[in-house]
Design a protein around this motif. Structure first.
Motif, mmCIF file in Angstrom:
data_model
loop_
_atom_site.group_PDB
_atom_site.id
_atom_site.type_symbol
_atom_site.label_atom_id
_atom_site.label_comp_id
_atom_site.label_asym_id
_atom_site.label_seq_id
_atom_site.Cartn_x
_atom_site.Cartn_y
_atom_site.Cartn_z
ATOM 1 N N SER A 146 -20.057 -1.725 -28.035
ATOM 2 C CA SER A 146 -19.282 -0.504 -27.839
ATOM 3 C C SER A 146 -17.867 -0.676 -28.361
ATOM 4 O O SER A 146 -17.336 -1.785 -28.393
ATOM 5 N N ARG A 147 -17.260 0.445 -28.722
ATOM 6 C CA ARG A 147 -15.839 0.465 -29.083
ATOM 7 C C ARG A 147 -14.966 0.545 -27.835
ATOM 8 O O ARG A 147 -13.757 0.338 -27.905
ATOM 9 N N ASP A 148 -15.563 0.914 -26.691
ATOM 10 C CA ASP A 148 -14.864 0.900 -25.404
ATOM 11 C C ASP A 148 -15.880 0.489 -24.344
ATOM 12 O O ASP A 148 -16.606 1.322 -23.791
ATOM 13 N N ILE A 149 -15.926 -0.816 -24.099
ATOM 14 C CA ILE A 149 -16.932 -1.376 -23.190
ATOM 15 C C ILE A 149 -16.854 -0.712 -21.817
ATOM 16 O O ILE A 149 -17.875 -0.406 -21.214
ATOM 17 N N TYR A 150 -15.648 -0.467 -21.327
ATOM 18 C CA TYR A 150 -15.463 0.116 -19.996
ATOM 19 C C TYR A 150 -16.194 1.455 -19.869
ATOM 20 O O TYR A 150 -16.933 1.684 -18.907
ATOM 21 N N VAL A 151 -15.997 2.351 -20.838
ATOM 22 C CA VAL A 151 -16.640 3.666 -20.807
ATOM 23 C C VAL A 151 -18.163 3.510 -20.865
ATOM 24 O O VAL A 151 -18.891 4.184 -20.129
ATOM 25 N N SER A 152 -18.643 2.625 -21.714
ATOM 26 C CA SER A 152 -20.089 2.405 -21.819
ATOM 27 C C SER A 152 -20.659 1.877 -20.505
ATOM 28 O O SER A 152 -21.713 2.345 -20.053
ATOM 29 N N LEU A 153 -19.967 0.938 -19.872
ATOM 30 C CA LEU A 153 -20.449 0.389 -18.609
ATOM 31 C C LEU A 153 -20.487 1.457 -17.523
ATOM 32 O O LEU A 153 -21.403 1.477 -16.687
ATOM 33 N N LYS A 154 -19.522 2.339 -17.545
ATOM 34 C CA LYS A 154 -19.481 3.442 -16.573
ATOM 35 C C LYS A 154 -20.707 4.345 -16.763
ATOM 36 O O LYS A 154 -21.361 4.728 -15.793
ATOM 37 N N GLN A 155 -21.034 4.652 -18.017
ATOM 38 C CA GLN A 155 -22.213 5.484 -18.290
ATOM 39 C C GLN A 155 -23.491 4.796 -17.818
ATOM 40 O O GLN A 155 -24.356 5.424 -17.210
ATOM 41 N N HIS A 156 -23.620 3.502 -18.092
ATOM 42 C CA HIS A 156 -24.825 2.781 -17.676
ATOM 43 C C HIS A 156 -24.926 2.720 -16.154
ATOM 44 O O HIS A 156 -26.024 2.817 -15.599
ATOM 45 N N LEU A 157 -23.792 2.578 -15.478
ATOM 46 C CA LEU A 157 -23.789 2.536 -14.014
ATOM 47 C C LEU A 157 -24.328 3.848 -13.447
ATOM 48 O O LEU A 157 -25.105 3.855 -12.501
ATOM 49 N N VAL A 158 -23.930 4.968 -14.038
ATOM 50 C CA VAL A 158 -24.403 6.272 -13.591
ATOM 51 C C VAL A 158 -25.896 6.427 -13.892
ATOM 52 O O VAL A 158 -26.667 6.901 -13.065
ATOM 53 N N ARG A 159 -26.319 6.004 -15.069
ATOM 54 C CA ARG A 159 -27.705 6.217 -15.507
ATOM 55 C C ARG A 159 -28.697 5.237 -14.884
ATOM 56 O O ARG A 159 -29.847 5.590 -14.641
ATOM 57 N N GLN A 160 -28.263 3.989 -14.673
ATOM 58 C CA GLN A 160 -29.185 2.923 -14.230
ATOM 59 C C GLN A 160 -28.521 2.012 -13.190
ATOM 60 O O GLN A 160 -28.596 0.783 -13.285
ATOM 61 N N HIS A 161 -27.893 2.607 -12.181
ATOM 62 C CA HIS A 161 -27.108 1.820 -11.221
ATOM 63 C C HIS A 161 -27.907 0.725 -10.526
ATOM 64 O O HIS A 161 -27.366 -0.330 -10.198
ATOM 65 N N GLN A 162 -29.200 0.928 -10.353
ATOM 66 C CA GLN A 162 -30.021 -0.068 -9.671
ATOM 67 C C GLN A 162 -30.188 -1.346 -10.493
ATOM 68 O O GLN A 162 -30.615 -2.361 -9.965
ATOM 69 N N SER A 163 -29.810 -1.308 -11.770
ATOM 70 C CA SER A 163 -29.963 -2.482 -12.642
ATOM 71 C C SER A 163 -28.626 -3.072 -13.085
ATOM 72 O O SER A 163 -28.607 -4.004 -13.883
ATOM 73 N N CYS A 164 -27.521 -2.546 -12.596
ATOM 74 C CA CYS A 164 -26.191 -2.959 -13.071
ATOM 75 C C CYS A 164 -25.453 -3.779 -12.008
ATOM 76 O O CYS A 164 -24.720 -3.228 -11.174
ATOM 77 N N TYR A 165 -25.640 -5.103 -12.059
ATOM 78 C CA TYR A 165 -24.990 -5.977 -11.085
ATOM 79 C C TYR A 165 -24.152 -7.081 -11.725
ATOM 80 O O TYR A 165 -23.158 -7.513 -11.160
ATOM 81 N N TRP A 166 -24.567 -7.544 -12.898
ATOM 82 C CA TRP A 166 -23.876 -8.652 -13.561
ATOM 83 C C TRP A 166 -23.705 -8.344 -15.045
ATOM 84 O O TRP A 166 -24.519 -7.636 -15.633
ATOM 85 N N LEU A 167 -22.674 -8.922 -15.635
ATOM 86 C CA LEU A 167 -22.363 -8.724 -17.056
ATOM 87 C C LEU A 167 -22.089 -10.054 -17.734
ATOM 88 O O LEU A 167 -21.631 -10.996 -17.098
ATOM 89 N N LYS A 168 -22.340 -10.056 -19.029
ATOM 90 C CA LYS A 168 -21.821 -11.099 -19.912
ATOM 91 C C LYS A 168 -21.258 -10.330 -21.097
ATOM 92 O O LYS A 168 -21.896 -9.390 -21.581
ATOM 93 N N ILE A 169 -20.084 -10.734 -21.532
ATOM 94 C CA ILE A 169 -19.370 -9.947 -22.541
ATOM 95 C C ILE A 169 -18.748 -10.838 -23.592
ATOM 96 O O ILE A 169 -18.251 -11.930 -23.288
ATOM 97 N N GLU A 170 -18.779 -10.342 -24.825
ATOM 98 C CA GLU A 170 -18.073 -10.975 -25.940
ATOM 99 C C GLU A 170 -17.258 -9.879 -26.608
ATOM 100 O O GLU A 170 -17.815 -8.885 -27.077
#
Length: 180
Positions: free
Chosen positions: A52-76
């Protein structure tokens, strides 16, 4: 961060970062950051890899769409947008995982497309929708979208999410939910 010789970081070697911090918010340090991210569920099973060009915004969208699967991240992160570089890292991480994560396979639309509230229509709502004029159809779709929105917000609140979530009101008229 990427090394100067542009090596691809191993997903295995990156640290796990909690999806939500102790205050119930997404890591604000990721706002306006460009990079590749991997999302893991509670058991640290890889669910989705993207860039993503803005990881924060993308993570927010994924949290809304698939919150049951969003607990941990790895980022580069990288400094300048470079689609081929981001795509190379994304592919390498998926390959390193050994199997395609569900979010990059058969469930990809659930991770990247707006939520389709229309699929939650009751039989009575479907009948009413089919018998309605255009304005009536729009009202029914908005009502259904608001119901799904309330359910999502309740689930996020019960998980302790404090990050503000605002849905695009124009999309509700089409029975879709996505954040602004």
């Amino acid at each position: 961060m990427l090394t100067s010789d542009n090596q691809i970081p191993s997903l295995r070697d990156l640290e796990f970062i909690p999806y939500l911090d102790e205050t119930g918010n997404l890591p604000e340090i990721l706002q306006k950051k460009i990079g590749v991210y991997a999302i893991f569920d509670q058991d640290k099973t890889l669910k989705f890899v993207n860039y993503s060009r803005d990881i924060y915004v993308s993570l927010k969208q994924h949290l809304v769409r698939q919150h049951q699967s969003c607990y941990w991240l790895k980022i580069e992160t990288i400094e300048k947008p470079d689609r081929s570089r981001l795509e190379t890292i994304r592919k390498a991480w998926i390959e390193e995982n050994g199997v395609t994560p569900v979010g990059n396979g058969e469930q990809e639309n659930l991770w990247i497309q707006p939520i389709d509230a229309k699929i939650t229509m009751t039989e009575a709502e479907q009948l009413e929708y089919e018998q309605s004029e255009e304005l009536g159809k729009t009202k029914i779709l908005k009502k259904i979208a608001r119901r799904v929105e309330a359910k999502i917000k309740d689930e996020l609140e019960s998980r302790g999410v404090k990050t503000e979530i605002r849905f695009n009101p124009k999309l509700k008229e089409k029975g879709l939910l996505d954040i602004k």
